[in-house]
Design an enzyme around this catalytic site. Structure first.
Site, mmCIF file in Angstrom:
data_model
loop_
_atom_site.group_PDB
_atom_site.id
_atom_site.type_symbol
_atom_site.label_atom_id
_atom_site.label_comp_id
_atom_site.label_asym_id
_atom_site.label_seq_id
_atom_site.Cartn_x
_atom_site.Cartn_y
_atom_site.Cartn_z
ATOM 1 C CG HIS A 103 5.462 3.577 -5.533
ATOM 2 N ND1 HIS A 103 5.247 3.580 -6.885
ATOM 3 C CD2 HIS A 103 5.187 2.302 -5.121
ATOM 4 C CE1 HIS A 103 4.860 2.366 -7.275
ATOM 5 N NE2 HIS A 103 4.828 1.579 -6.244
ATOM 6 C CG HIS A 172 0.252 0.776 -5.176
ATOM 7 N ND1 HIS A 172 0.102 -0.528 -4.745
ATOM 8 C CD2 HIS A 172 1.453 0.831 -5.780
ATOM 9 C CE1 HIS A 172 1.177 -1.217 -5.069
ATOM 10 N NE2 HIS A 172 2.008 -0.410 -5.703
ATOM 11 C CD GLU A 303 1.168 -0.310 -9.255
ATOM 12 O OE1 GLU A 303 2.097 0.510 -9.268
ATOM 13 O OE2 GLU A 303 1.331 -1.487 -8.901
HETATM 14 C C1 GAL Z 1 4.548 -1.720 -7.171
HETATM 15 C C2 GAL Z 1 5.926 -2.046 -7.670
HETATM 16 C C3 GAL Z 1 6.404 -3.246 -6.876
HETATM 17 C C4 GAL Z 1 6.381 -2.941 -5.389
HETATM 18 C C5 GAL Z 1 5.029 -2.412 -4.986
HETATM 19 C C6 GAL Z 1 4.967 -1.927 -3.556
HETATM 20 O O1 GAL Z 1 4.033 -0.639 -7.884
HETATM 21 O O2 GAL Z 1 5.874 -2.309 -9.050
HETATM 22 O O3 GAL Z 1 7.694 -3.631 -7.300
HETATM 23 O O4 GAL Z 1 7.393 -2.034 -5.070
HETATM 24 O O5 GAL Z 1 4.636 -1.359 -5.804
HETATM 25 O O6 GAL Z 1 5.238 -2.930 -2.643
#
Ligand code: GAL
Length: 343
Positions: A103, A172, A303
């Protein structure tokens, strides 16, 4: 649409909270990471309630690594090995998730305070991500727009870069349409025949898997909890659902419904798919709004984006943004109730 700007809701950081309100929706966003703090919508009895996870304290936003409500970028999801090559040049990214980047890195867009301007029906945030910020090439000008249109929240992400770069922006938000408890009894429909498999690090490996006869098949609506504990290799790797779904259709590609409140969320987008994440990493330690300690599977993230890790898995990676070309991703979150759908 009415709006109010709160300069002092959060004290330890110079970020504002902006409350956008119309007849149907009330959306609280902060200029820290364009984060959606709250979305109030009506249930089937007409009562308004908050349907997203968030915090009362800004310092909780800055301390947590769960990306609650935030815009994530430059590049959503994991990039294997925290590096990539573009035009024979290797770019080294932050290793903020084991050996991989996640991210956008340690200081992704979720950590940045954006400038903003009010629009007649929403808000537009701006940020310039400098060349080599978190290792990514090029100066990237980013605009994040949230529009209220009746019961729709329209999220639009625009960007342009002065060099070829890698961009994949998403939001998110953790949805819980009941406003409490797990989402295991929420019904989910995803218009998708295939997911991308994840490797042992939860990185998308680009290998598609037909969802037929697997727990990943949500073409016909079923509860999130129905098959989540099935001993399927991919569910074990993700600790639940944490996979990229490739859409068959972009209109109402994802529909989430909570039978208890009668709330329905329909998600439409111009993106090719979405990461469906059943909040497997929440563990009851984060204190959220109204002293709700967010536990495992107490939300679902939808997402919408291009395929994560595409830079390593696609022949012509769809996450490469060419110098000077516009990036534009649009997602519509439409909130309804059972009553409205039936009548
Ligand atoms: C999501 C990801 C998860 C985790 C989460 C944040 O987008 O797919 O594995 O990292 O974000 O905690």
């Amino acid at each position: 649409m009415d709006f109010t700007i709160e300069k002092n809701r959060f004290t330890n950081i110079a970020a504002d909270v902006i409350v956008l309100k119309n007849e149907e929706l009330e959306v609280h966003v902060t200029s820290l990471g364009c984060t959606i703090v709250s979305i109030f919508t009506k249930d089937k009895f007409g009562h308004k309630g908050d349907v997203v996870l968030g915090f009362d304290q800004m310092d909780t936003y800055t301390r947590q690594d769960k990306y609650l409500g935030a815009i994530v970028g430059r590049c959503a999801g994991r990039i294997k090995g925290a590096k990539f090559s573009l035009h024979d040049q290797t770019y080294t990214l932050a290793k903020n998730n084991g050996e991989n980047t996640l991210h956008g890195g340690f200081e992704g867009f979720n950590t940045k305070v954006f400038d903003y301007e009010m629009l007649p029906n929403g808000i537009c945030f701006h940020y310039v991500s400098k060349d080599l910020e978190e290792g990514y090439p090029g100066n990237l000008h980013v605009s994040i727009t949230y529009i209220l249109d009746g019961s729709k929240l329209i999220a639009q992400y625009d960007a342009v870069c002065d060099q070829d770069s890698v961009v994949n922006i998403t939001n998110h938000t953790y949805f819980n349409l009941a406003g409490k408890g797990t989402v295991l009894n929420h019904e989910l429909q995803v218009q998708s025949d295939e997911i991308l498999c994840s490797d042992e690090d939860c990185c998308a490996n680009g290998i598609p898997m037909d969802v037929s006869d697997t727990p990943f098949d949500f073409r016909i609506p079923k509860t999130i909890g129905k098959d989540i504990e099935v001993k399927h290799e991919q569910l074990i790797i993700g600790g639940g659902y944490d996979h990229f779904y490739l859409f068959n259709q972009q209109d109402k590609a994802v529909v989430l419904k909570d039978p208890s409140s009668g709330r329905i969320l329909e998600v439409s987008t111009n993106q090719v798919g979405c990461q469906i994440y059943s909040a497997n990493f929440l563990d009851g330690t984060l204190e959220g709004k109204k002293r709700w300690y967010f536990d495992r599977r107490e939300a679902l993230c939808i997402e919408t984006q291009a395929a994560p890790n595409a830079i390593h898995t696609e022949k012509e990676p769809t996450t490469i943004l060419k110098k000077g070309e516009p990036y534009q991703a649009i997602t519509i979150f439409e909130f309804k109730t059972e009553k409205e759908v039936r009548s």
